[in-house]
Every structure is written in C-alpha cells, then in structure tokens.
Write a protein that holds these residues in place. Structure first.
Motif, PDB file in Angstrom:
ATOM      1  N   LEU A  44      78.281   1.447 -31.102  1.00  0.00           N
ATOM      2  CA  LEU A  44      78.052   2.260 -29.792  1.00  0.00           C
ATOM      3  C   LEU A  44      76.723   3.004 -29.504  1.00  0.00           C
ATOM      4  O   LEU A  44      76.462   3.595 -28.553  1.00  0.00           O
ATOM      5  N   ARG A  45      76.007   2.909 -30.715  1.00  0.00           N
ATOM      6  CA  ARG A  45      74.667   3.942 -30.772  1.00  0.00           C
ATOM      7  C   ARG A  45      73.629   3.355 -29.602  1.00  0.00           C
ATOM      8  O   ARG A  45      73.424   3.936 -28.829  1.00  0.00           O
ATOM      9  N   THR A  46      73.414   2.187 -29.490  1.00  0.00           N
ATOM     10  CA  THR A  46      72.549   1.713 -28.550  1.00  0.00           C
ATOM     11  C   THR A  46      73.165   1.781 -26.926  1.00  0.00           C
ATOM     12  O   THR A  46      72.603   2.221 -26.028  1.00  0.00           O
ATOM     13  N   SER A  49      72.584  19.694 -33.078  1.00  0.00           N
ATOM     14  CA  SER A  49      71.433  20.188 -33.262  1.00  0.00           C
ATOM     15  C   SER A  49      70.930  19.752 -34.511  1.00  0.00           C
ATOM     16  O   SER A  49      69.644  20.168 -34.434  1.00  0.00           O
ATOM     17  N   LYS A  50      71.393  18.907 -35.163  1.00  0.00           N
ATOM     18  CA  LYS A  50      70.956  18.173 -36.217  1.00  0.00           C
ATOM     19  C   LYS A  50      70.320  16.713 -35.960  1.00  0.00           C
ATOM     20  O   LYS A  50      69.511  16.235 -36.488  1.00  0.00           O
ATOM     21  N   ASN A  51      71.433  16.231 -35.272  1.00  0.00           N
ATOM     22  CA  ASN A  51      71.381  14.917 -35.052  1.00  0.00           C
ATOM     23  C   ASN A  51      71.691  14.480 -33.665  1.00  0.00           C
ATOM     24  O   ASN A  51      72.306  14.975 -32.781  1.00  0.00           O
ATOM     25  N   GLU A  52      70.927  13.321 -33.123  1.00  0.00           N
ATOM     26  CA  GLU A  52      71.021  12.926 -31.868  1.00  0.00           C
ATOM     27  C   GLU A  52      72.497  12.270 -31.819  1.00  0.00           C
ATOM     28  O   GLU A  52      72.973  12.413 -30.727  1.00  0.00           O
ATOM     29  N   TYR A  53      72.936  11.462 -32.623  1.00  0.00           N
ATOM     30  CA  TYR A  53      74.224  10.844 -32.385  1.00  0.00           C
ATOM     31  C   TYR A  53      75.219  11.626 -33.556  1.00  0.00           C
ATOM     32  O   TYR A  53      74.936  12.162 -34.707  1.00  0.00           O
ATOM     33  N   THR A  54      76.430  11.663 -33.173  1.00  0.00           N
ATOM     34  CA  THR A  54      77.485  12.224 -33.948  1.00  0.00           C
ATOM     35  C   THR A  54      78.877  11.434 -33.799  1.00  0.00           C
ATOM     36  O   THR A  54      79.004  10.810 -33.073  1.00  0.00           O
ATOM     37  N   ILE A  55      79.540  11.603 -35.078  1.00  0.00           N
ATOM     38  CA  ILE A  55      81.089  10.773 -34.902  1.00  0.00           C
ATOM     39  C   ILE A  55      81.849  11.975 -35.383  1.00  0.00           C
ATOM     40  O   ILE A  55      81.737  12.493 -36.805  1.00  0.00           O
ATOM     41  N   LEU A  56      82.822  12.128 -34.543  1.00  0.00           N
ATOM     42  CA  LEU A  56      83.821  13.034 -35.002  1.00  0.00           C
ATOM     43  C   LEU A  56      85.233  12.346 -35.089  1.00  0.00           C
ATOM     44  O   LEU A  56      85.488  11.531 -34.255  1.00  0.00           O
TER      45      LEU A  56
END
Length: 299
Positions: free
Chosen positions: A92-94, A45-52
C-alpha cells in the motif's frame, strides 16, 4: 483486502481535523481517537509511512506535507487505510502516496465534509482498492450477499432480483469473473494482447450479470487498454529517452516535463511502480530547475 480509509488534516503541530472516513461496510465503528492520533503523529515525526497493529486490523498511513500556497493554510495531511490481518501492508505504500497527491489536487480545504465524502469514495476506489482485491472470489461473494441483504427489505422487484443474485452465487457464477480476469492477466504476460482483451470482456460480462456495474466498467476499460499497451509503452519509453537526453544536456526544465509525462502514461498503463519512479524524478528535476531560476533573478 482493504476495509476502508480516512484522511486527517494537520492544521498545526498540535491541531488536527478528521476530514472524512470511507468504509465499504457503513456499519464500521472505527474512529480516530485522540490517543490513536498521538500514536500516528509520534510515528510520523520519524517516518513518512507507519504500520500500526490494532485489535483486528493493520493500520497503514502516510504523511504528506504541503508546499507553496497550500502550506500557509495547513501543514499537510495523513492518509490511512485499514487492512485485514492477512493483507500485506507493504503493497500500500505507493497507492497511499498517490492518494495523498490526488487529495491535494482537489482543493479539499475549501470543501465541506458533505462535499468531501463522495470525493474520498472515488479516490479510494481509484487508488487504494485494486482489482485484485475486489476480484478475490470470497470478497466478491461477500460483497454481493451484503447487497442482497439491503434489496431483500425493498419492494417486490428488488426482492426478486436479490433472490436471482443469491442463486447465481450458489452456482458459483462469481468465480467466472476471477477466472476470466486471471486468464487475461496471463495473456498479457505472454504479450497476447488480443486474447487479453477478449478475456477482460468476458470477465466484464460476468460482472454485469451479477450487477457489479463499477467492476464491469473497470474490466471493460482494461479490455480497451490491452489493445493500446504496445503503442503506449513504446510512447512512454521514447519519452523517457528524451528525458534522459535532456538531463545529460542539463536541460532540467525539459527533463522534468518529460518525466512527468512518462509518469502520466505509466498511470494510464496501470504501472504504479513506474509511475512513482518517474514522478519522483520529475519532482526532483523541477526543484533543481526552480532553484536555478531563483538564482538567475538574484544576479
């Protein structure tokens, strides 16, 4: 290296559906629980990408919002990939974004889970697991050994082939693939395209010897591409010049078409950063062109 991936369809703000998983080790017990989905949904809801950070892995995900007709059926999707703790999530973003775009184009909403699964496997190998990941000597060794475990429980012929493969691993034959591949990559940096092609072919032959057929196919494709790199790069750069010229003349339609073609050639050249750059420019210019067309019809 990547462990596997998953795709979540966002039906609405509160409803979701896990379309499928793909993991190289079929024994993986990873699942998207309701708690994990809530964490993903909150972060997205805040970011296109997330890292957990999970117990033994990193989970990297990207949210892709649908537009146009598709948005009437669903909000979008979340594509996620599980990485080993030693992997760099940023790289891994792109690939994740390219995966989401590819998924949108296969009419996934009309597929059953049985139809979707092989498509997800194809897309995983095309966009998410790079040759660099596969060609890590330890990863190659592990992959081949896992394959022999299945073969050893088969017939006499399969057991013999498995034993031969294990002997080749003992002799470190798998490291030849990495050696020739790295030699080809170094040749490319030196702009020696003929040498690069030859080294890729040697790597492909070594992969064939170890029955790594998909890997051999990818390496042979790189060998062919090496000869074409100068011509393709020149063609791509000329198209970018045409795009910039069209943009200066405020011909947004031609500019977005030229940038789209430049993105396609960058993909063919296996340059994901350039592909993303030109894709974003093409999309932005397409939006401007469509807005102008709508304004014309209102006059």
């Amino acid at each position: 290296m990547p462990v596997g991936c998953f795709v979540i369809l966002l039906n609405s703000e509160s409803e979701y559906n896990v379309l499928g998983y793909y993991f190289k080790e079929s024994t993986s017990d990873f699942n998207i629980t309701s708690d994990l989905y809530l964490r993903l949904n909150l972060d997205h809801s805040k970011n296109e990408y997330t890292i957990l950070k999970l117990k033994d892995h990193h989970l990297v995900s990207y949210i892709h919002k649908f537009k146009g007709k598709l948005s009437r059926k669903a909000l979008g999707l979340i594509v996620g990939i599980l990485l080993s703790e030693s992997d760099d999530p940023e790289k891994l973003r792109t690939p994740l974004k390219n995966t989401a775009v590819a998924l949108e184009q296969i009419n996934l909403l009309d597929m059953t889970k049985e139809e979707f699964q092989p498509k997800l496997k194809e897309i995983y190998h095309e966009f998410l697991e790079t040759l660099t990941d596969i060609l890590d000597p330890e990863a190659l060794k592990e992959s081949i050994i896992n394959r022999t475990k299945e073969m050893l429980s088969g017939g006499k012929k399969e057991r013999r082939i498995a034993q031969e493969l294990l002997e080749k691993i003992e002799n470190n034959d798998h490291t030849k693939i990495t050696y020739y591949y790295q030699s080809a990559e170094d040749a490319l940096k030196d702009l020696d395209y003929e040498k690069a092609s030859k080294q890729y072919k040697k790597a492909a032959e070594a992969a064939e010897e170890l029955l790594e057929k998909e890997l051999a196919k990818s390496l042979n494709e790189r060998a062919k591409l090496s000869f074409n790199i100068p011509d393709l790069t020149k063609k791509r750069d000329n198209i970018v010049k045409e795009a910039r010229s069209a943009l200066r003349n405020e011909n947004f339609h031609s500019a977005y078409i030229f940038y789209l073609r430049a993105a396609e050639l960058s993909k063919e050249l296996m340059q994901p950063e350039k592909e993303e750059e030109y894709s974003l420019k093409s999309k932005a210019l397409q939006d401007i062109y469509l807005f102008e067309e709508r304004m014309k019809t209102k006059k």
